[in-house]
Design an enzyme around this catalytic site. Structure first.
Site, PDB file in Angstrom:
ATOM      1  N   LYS A  13      40.082  -5.499  -0.507  1.00 49.69           N
ATOM      2  CA  LYS A  13      39.690  -6.849  -0.952  1.00 49.69           C
ATOM      3  C   LYS A  13      38.607  -6.779  -2.031  1.00 49.69           C
ATOM      4  CE  LYS A  13      38.463  -8.358   3.190  1.00 49.69           C
ATOM      5  NZ  LYS A  13      38.782  -7.193   4.009  1.00 49.69           N
ATOM      6  N   ARG A  87      37.540 -15.466   7.529  1.00 50.83           N
ATOM      7  CA  ARG A  87      38.088 -14.389   8.352  1.00 50.83           C
ATOM      8  C   ARG A  87      38.652 -14.926   9.664  1.00 50.83           C
ATOM      9  NH1 ARG A  87      34.505 -10.016   6.199  1.00 50.83           N
ATOM     10  NH2 ARG A  87      35.515  -8.058   6.622  1.00 50.83           N
ATOM     11  N   ARG A 126      34.403   6.050   2.444  1.00 47.94           N
ATOM     12  CA  ARG A 126      33.973   5.094   1.416  1.00 47.94           C
ATOM     13  C   ARG A 126      32.511   5.270   1.019  1.00 47.94           C
ATOM     14  NH1 ARG A 126      35.125  -1.220   2.264  1.00 47.94           N
ATOM     15  NH2 ARG A 126      33.691  -1.043   4.004  1.00 47.94           N
ATOM     16  N   ARG A 159      27.985   2.821   3.938  1.00 51.09           N
ATOM     17  CA  ARG A 159      27.608   1.669   4.753  1.00 51.09           C
ATOM     18  C   ARG A 159      27.444   2.073   6.212  1.00 51.09           C
ATOM     19  NH1 ARG A 159      31.708  -3.097   3.082  1.00 51.09           N
ATOM     20  NH2 ARG A 159      31.498  -3.425   5.314  1.00 51.09           N
ATOM     21  N   ARG A 170      35.772  -2.955  14.172  1.00 49.02           N
ATOM     22  CA  ARG A 170      36.081  -3.952  13.137  1.00 49.02           C
ATOM     23  C   ARG A 170      37.588  -4.177  13.027  1.00 49.02           C
ATOM     24  NH1 ARG A 170      33.482  -1.004   8.455  1.00 49.02           N
ATOM     25  NH2 ARG A 170      34.121  -2.720   7.108  1.00 49.02           N
TER      26      ARG A 170
HETATM   27  P1  AMP Z   1      32.704  -6.727   4.691  1.00 46.97           P
HETATM   28  O1  AMP Z   1      31.799  -6.227   3.620  1.00 46.97           O
HETATM   29  O2  AMP Z   1      33.617  -7.823   4.236  1.00 46.97           O
HETATM   30  O3  AMP Z   1      33.459  -5.612   5.378  1.00 46.97           O
HETATM   31  O4  AMP Z   1      31.753  -7.395   5.812  1.00 46.97           O
HETATM   32  C1  AMP Z   1      30.763  -6.648   6.459  1.00 46.97           C
HETATM   33  C2  AMP Z   1      30.322  -7.363   7.719  1.00 46.97           C
HETATM   34  O5  AMP Z   1      29.746  -8.629   7.392  1.00 46.97           O
HETATM   35  C3  AMP Z   1      31.439  -7.693   8.725  1.00 46.97           C
HETATM   36  O6  AMP Z   1      31.757  -6.591   9.553  1.00 46.97           O
HETATM   37  C4  AMP Z   1      30.773  -8.836   9.501  1.00 46.97           C
HETATM   38  O7  AMP Z   1      29.789  -8.364  10.385  1.00 46.97           O
HETATM   39  C5  AMP Z   1      30.078  -9.587   8.385  1.00 46.97           C
HETATM   40  N1  AMP Z   1      30.985 -10.578   7.778  1.00 46.97           N
HETATM   41  C6  AMP Z   1      31.449 -10.570   6.508  1.00 46.97           C
HETATM   42  N2  AMP Z   1      32.260 -11.615   6.283  1.00 46.97           N
HETATM   43  C7  AMP Z   1      32.311 -12.307   7.437  1.00 46.97           C
HETATM   44  C8  AMP Z   1      32.988 -13.488   7.848  1.00 46.97           C
HETATM   45  N3  AMP Z   1      33.777 -14.174   7.025  1.00 46.97           N
HETATM   46  N4  AMP Z   1      32.814 -13.895   9.130  1.00 46.97           N
HETATM   47  C9  AMP Z   1      32.001 -13.245   9.974  1.00 46.97           C
HETATM   48  N5  AMP Z   1      31.338 -12.124   9.652  1.00 46.97           N
HETATM   49  C10 AMP Z   1      31.496 -11.645   8.398  1.00 46.97           C
END
Ligand code: AMP
Length: 218
Positions: A13, A87, A126, A159, A170
Protein backbone atom coordinates in the site's frame (compact mmCIF):
# COMPACT_ATOMS: atom_id res chain seq x y z
CA UNK A 1 -9.37 11.84 -7.60
CA UNK A 2 -10.03 10.45 -4.15
CA UNK A 3 -9.09 6.85 -3.46
CA UNK A 4 -8.35 4.56 -0.55
CA UNK A 5 -5.80 1.74 -0.65
CA UNK A 6 -6.76 -1.47 1.11
CA UNK A 7 -4.83 -4.65 1.74
CA UNK A 8 -2.98 -6.63 4.39
CA UNK A 9 0.27 -5.41 5.94
CA UNK A 10 3.05 -5.95 3.39
CA UNK A 11 0.73 -5.84 0.37
CA UNK A 12 2.47 -2.74 -0.95
CA UNK A 13 0.00 0.00 0.00
CA UNK A 14 2.77 2.43 0.95
CA UNK A 15 4.68 1.92 -2.31
CA UNK A 16 1.53 2.17 -4.41
CA UNK A 17 0.51 5.31 -2.53
CA UNK A 18 3.79 6.93 -3.57
CA UNK A 19 3.03 5.99 -7.19
CA UNK A 20 -0.43 7.63 -6.86
CA UNK A 21 1.25 10.68 -5.39
CA UNK A 22 3.62 11.12 -8.32
CA UNK A 23 1.54 9.73 -11.20
CA UNK A 24 -1.92 10.99 -10.23
CA UNK A 25 -0.68 14.05 -8.27
CA UNK A 26 -2.63 13.04 -5.17
CA UNK A 27 -1.94 14.12 -1.61
CA UNK A 28 -0.85 11.09 0.38
CA UNK A 29 -2.00 10.41 3.91
CA UNK A 30 -0.82 7.28 5.74
CA UNK A 31 -2.28 6.55 9.17
CA UNK A 32 0.69 4.38 10.15
CA UNK A 33 3.13 7.14 9.17
CA UNK A 34 1.10 9.80 11.00
CA UNK A 35 1.09 7.66 14.15
CA UNK A 36 4.84 6.93 13.92
CA UNK A 37 5.62 10.64 13.53
CA UNK A 38 3.41 11.54 16.52
CA UNK A 39 5.10 8.81 18.57
CA UNK A 40 8.54 10.10 17.61
CA UNK A 41 7.54 13.60 18.77
CA UNK A 42 5.96 12.24 21.97
CA UNK A 43 2.74 14.17 21.39
CA UNK A 44 -0.45 13.35 23.31
CA UNK A 45 -1.77 11.49 20.25
CA UNK A 46 1.54 9.63 19.89
CA UNK A 47 1.40 8.44 23.50
CA UNK A 48 -2.28 7.42 23.11
CA UNK A 49 -1.55 5.16 20.14
CA UNK A 50 1.92 3.87 21.12
CA UNK A 51 0.86 0.65 22.80
CA UNK A 52 -1.43 -0.29 19.91
CA UNK A 53 1.09 0.47 17.18
CA UNK A 54 4.12 -1.22 18.77
CA UNK A 55 2.14 -4.37 19.54
CA UNK A 56 0.50 -4.49 16.10
CA UNK A 57 -3.06 -3.99 17.37
CA UNK A 58 -5.56 -1.66 15.73
CA UNK A 59 -6.05 1.78 17.21
CA UNK A 60 -9.78 2.14 18.12
CA UNK A 61 -12.03 3.17 15.22
CA UNK A 62 -13.32 6.42 16.72
CA UNK A 63 -9.81 7.74 17.41
CA UNK A 64 -8.34 6.83 13.98
CA UNK A 65 -11.38 8.19 12.17
CA UNK A 66 -11.26 11.44 14.13
CA UNK A 67 -7.55 11.90 13.35
CA UNK A 68 -7.94 11.24 9.62
CA UNK A 69 -11.13 13.23 9.13
CA UNK A 70 -9.79 16.24 11.00
CA UNK A 71 -6.58 16.20 8.88
CA UNK A 72 -8.53 15.92 5.64
CA UNK A 73 -10.88 18.73 6.68
CA UNK A 74 -8.09 21.00 7.96
CA UNK A 75 -5.94 20.63 4.85
CA UNK A 76 -8.96 20.90 2.52
CA UNK A 77 -7.43 18.29 0.19
CA UNK A 78 -9.64 17.70 -2.85
CA UNK A 79 -7.51 14.96 -4.39
CA UNK A 80 -5.97 12.35 -2.13
CA UNK A 81 -4.94 8.77 -1.59
CA UNK A 82 -5.40 7.26 1.86
CA UNK A 83 -3.03 4.46 2.78
CA UNK A 84 -3.87 2.23 5.74
CA UNK A 85 -7.24 3.86 6.33
CA UNK A 86 -9.93 2.66 6.51
CA UNK A 87 -9.09 -0.76 7.92
CA UNK A 88 -12.49 -1.71 9.32
CA UNK A 89 -16.13 -1.48 8.26
CA UNK A 90 -16.72 1.11 11.00
CA UNK A 91 -13.88 3.33 9.76
CA UNK A 92 -15.15 3.08 6.16
CA UNK A 93 -18.64 4.17 7.22
CA UNK A 94 -17.20 7.01 9.35
CA UNK A 95 -15.05 8.20 6.45
CA UNK A 96 -17.97 8.19 4.01
CA UNK A 97 -20.12 10.16 6.41
CA UNK A 98 -17.41 12.80 6.85
CA UNK A 99 -16.65 13.02 3.10
CA UNK A 100 -20.35 13.41 2.36
CA UNK A 101 -20.42 16.44 4.66
CA UNK A 102 -17.35 17.85 2.92
CA UNK A 103 -18.97 17.11 -0.46
CA UNK A 104 -15.91 15.10 -1.47
CA UNK A 105 -17.10 11.53 -2.10
CA UNK A 106 -14.60 8.75 -2.84
CA UNK A 107 -14.00 7.53 -6.39
CA UNK A 108 -12.73 4.08 -5.50
CA UNK A 109 -11.20 1.61 -3.09
CA UNK A 110 -8.21 -0.34 -4.43
CA UNK A 111 -7.50 -3.69 -2.77
CA UNK A 112 -3.98 -5.08 -3.20
CA UNK A 113 -3.77 -8.80 -2.57
CA UNK A 114 -0.79 -11.09 -1.93
CA UNK A 115 -0.38 -14.59 -0.46
CA UNK A 116 0.61 -14.74 3.21
CA UNK A 117 4.14 -16.21 2.77
CA UNK A 118 4.94 -13.28 0.45
CA UNK A 119 3.60 -10.78 2.99
CA UNK A 120 5.71 -12.30 5.77
CA UNK A 121 8.84 -12.32 3.60
CA UNK A 122 8.34 -8.67 2.67
CA UNK A 123 7.61 -7.45 6.21
CA UNK A 124 10.38 -9.44 7.86
CA UNK A 125 13.03 -7.84 5.62
CA UNK A 126 11.53 -4.37 5.38
CA UNK A 127 13.47 -1.17 6.04
CA UNK A 128 11.66 2.16 6.16
CA UNK A 129 12.98 5.68 5.66
CA UNK A 130 12.58 7.52 8.94
CA UNK A 131 12.15 10.79 7.04
CA UNK A 132 9.91 10.19 4.00
CA UNK A 133 8.47 6.73 4.75
CA UNK A 134 9.76 5.06 1.54
CA UNK A 135 10.15 1.28 1.82
CA UNK A 136 13.21 -0.85 1.04
CA UNK A 137 14.04 -4.53 1.58
CA UNK A 138 17.23 -6.16 2.81
CA UNK A 139 17.34 -8.55 -0.17
CA UNK A 140 14.83 -7.60 -2.87
CA UNK A 141 14.94 -3.79 -2.80
CA UNK A 142 18.29 -2.72 -1.43
CA UNK A 143 19.02 1.01 -1.20
CA UNK A 144 21.88 2.34 -3.35
CA UNK A 145 23.77 3.38 -0.20
CA UNK A 146 23.62 1.14 2.85
CA UNK A 147 21.22 2.44 5.51
CA UNK A 148 20.23 5.56 3.53
CA UNK A 149 17.10 6.39 1.58
CA UNK A 150 17.52 6.74 -2.20
CA UNK A 151 14.88 9.48 -2.32
CA UNK A 152 15.77 11.82 0.52
CA UNK A 153 18.98 10.54 2.23
CA UNK A 154 16.96 9.82 5.39
CA UNK A 155 18.09 7.07 7.74
CA UNK A 156 16.58 3.62 7.12
CA UNK A 157 15.17 1.84 10.16
CA UNK A 158 13.39 -1.41 10.94
CA UNK A 159 9.91 -0.84 12.33
CA UNK A 160 9.29 -2.23 15.82
CA UNK A 161 6.11 -3.90 14.59
CA UNK A 162 8.02 -5.77 11.86
CA UNK A 163 9.16 -8.43 14.37
CA UNK A 164 7.88 -11.88 13.40
CA UNK A 165 5.43 -12.33 16.30
CA UNK A 166 3.94 -8.88 15.75
CA UNK A 167 3.74 -9.49 12.00
CA UNK A 168 1.71 -12.65 12.65
CA UNK A 169 -0.63 -10.77 14.99
CA UNK A 170 -1.15 -8.00 12.43
CA UNK A 171 -1.96 -10.53 9.70
CA UNK A 172 -4.44 -12.33 11.97
CA UNK A 173 -6.20 -9.06 12.81
CA UNK A 174 -6.32 -8.21 9.11
CA UNK A 175 -7.99 -11.58 8.37
CA UNK A 176 -10.77 -10.70 10.79
CA UNK A 177 -11.39 -7.14 9.66
CA UNK A 178 -10.85 -7.28 5.91
CA UNK A 179 -13.96 -9.24 4.82
CA UNK A 180 -16.54 -6.77 6.23
CA UNK A 181 -14.41 -3.90 4.90
CA UNK A 182 -14.23 -5.35 1.37
CA UNK A 183 -17.96 -6.18 1.47
CA UNK A 184 -18.65 -2.54 2.37
CA UNK A 185 -16.95 -1.24 -0.81
CA UNK A 186 -18.13 -4.14 -2.97
CA UNK A 187 -21.77 -3.34 -2.11
CA UNK A 188 -21.17 0.25 -3.16
CA UNK A 189 -19.55 -0.92 -6.44
CA UNK A 190 -16.35 0.88 -5.53
CA UNK A 191 -14.00 -2.04 -5.00
CA UNK A 192 -11.17 -2.53 -7.50
CA UNK A 193 -8.44 -5.14 -7.21
CA UNK A 194 -4.74 -5.16 -8.03
CA UNK A 195 -2.68 -8.34 -7.96
CA UNK A 196 0.12 -7.48 -5.53
CA UNK A 197 2.33 -10.51 -6.27
CA UNK A 198 5.82 -10.23 -7.66
CA UNK A 199 8.18 -7.29 -7.96
CA UNK A 200 6.95 -3.81 -7.18
CA UNK A 201 7.59 -2.75 -10.81
CA UNK A 202 5.12 -5.42 -11.97
CA UNK A 203 2.53 -4.28 -9.40
CA UNK A 204 2.96 -0.68 -10.59
CA UNK A 205 2.29 -1.74 -14.21
CA UNK A 206 -0.94 -3.51 -13.16
CA UNK A 207 -1.99 -0.55 -11.03
CA UNK A 208 -1.26 1.90 -13.88
CA UNK A 209 -3.49 -0.18 -16.17
CA UNK A 210 -6.30 -0.05 -13.60
CA UNK A 211 -5.95 3.73 -13.22
CA UNK A 212 -6.23 4.18 -17.00
CA UNK A 213 -9.23 1.82 -17.21
CA UNK A 214 -10.96 3.82 -14.48
CA UNK A 215 -10.10 7.12 -16.14
CA UNK A 216 -8.09 8.13 -13.07
CA UNK A 217 -5.59 10.63 -14.38
CA UNK A 218 -3.86 13.62 -12.83
P1 AMP B 1 0.82 0.62 8.92
O1 AMP B 1 1.98 1.54 8.79
O2 AMP B 1 -0.31 0.93 7.99
O3 AMP B 1 1.23 -0.84 8.84
O4 AMP B 1 0.22 0.84 10.41
C1 AMP B 1 1.01 0.64 11.54
C2 AMP B 1 0.13 0.51 12.76
O5 AMP B 1 -0.60 1.72 12.98
C3 AMP B 1 -0.94 -0.59 12.70
O6 AMP B 1 -0.43 -1.87 13.03
C4 AMP B 1 -1.93 -0.07 13.75
O7 AMP B 1 -1.46 -0.28 15.05
C5 AMP B 1 -1.90 1.42 13.47
N1 AMP B 1 -2.88 1.78 12.43
C6 AMP B 1 -2.60 2.27 11.20
N2 AMP B 1 -3.73 2.48 10.50
C7 AMP B 1 -4.74 2.11 11.30
C8 AMP B 1 -6.16 2.09 11.14
N3 AMP B 1 -6.75 2.48 10.02
N4 AMP B 1 -6.89 1.62 12.18
C9 AMP B 1 -6.32 1.24 13.34
N5 AMP B 1 -5.00 1.24 13.55
C10 AMP B 1 -4.21 1.66 12.53
Amino acid sequence: MRIVLLGPPGAGKGSLALLCKTQLKLKHLSTGQIFREEMQKHTALGEKVRAYVTSGRLVPDDLVTRVMVSRLAAKRYRAFVLDGFPRTHGQAAGLDKALEKLKLPLHGAVYISSPEPTLIRRLAGRMVCSRCGANFHVRTMKPKRKGLCDRCDGKLVTRKDDQIETIKRRLLIDHKTSKPLLDYYHKRKMLRRVDGRGKIAAVFIRAGKLFRQQGWTS
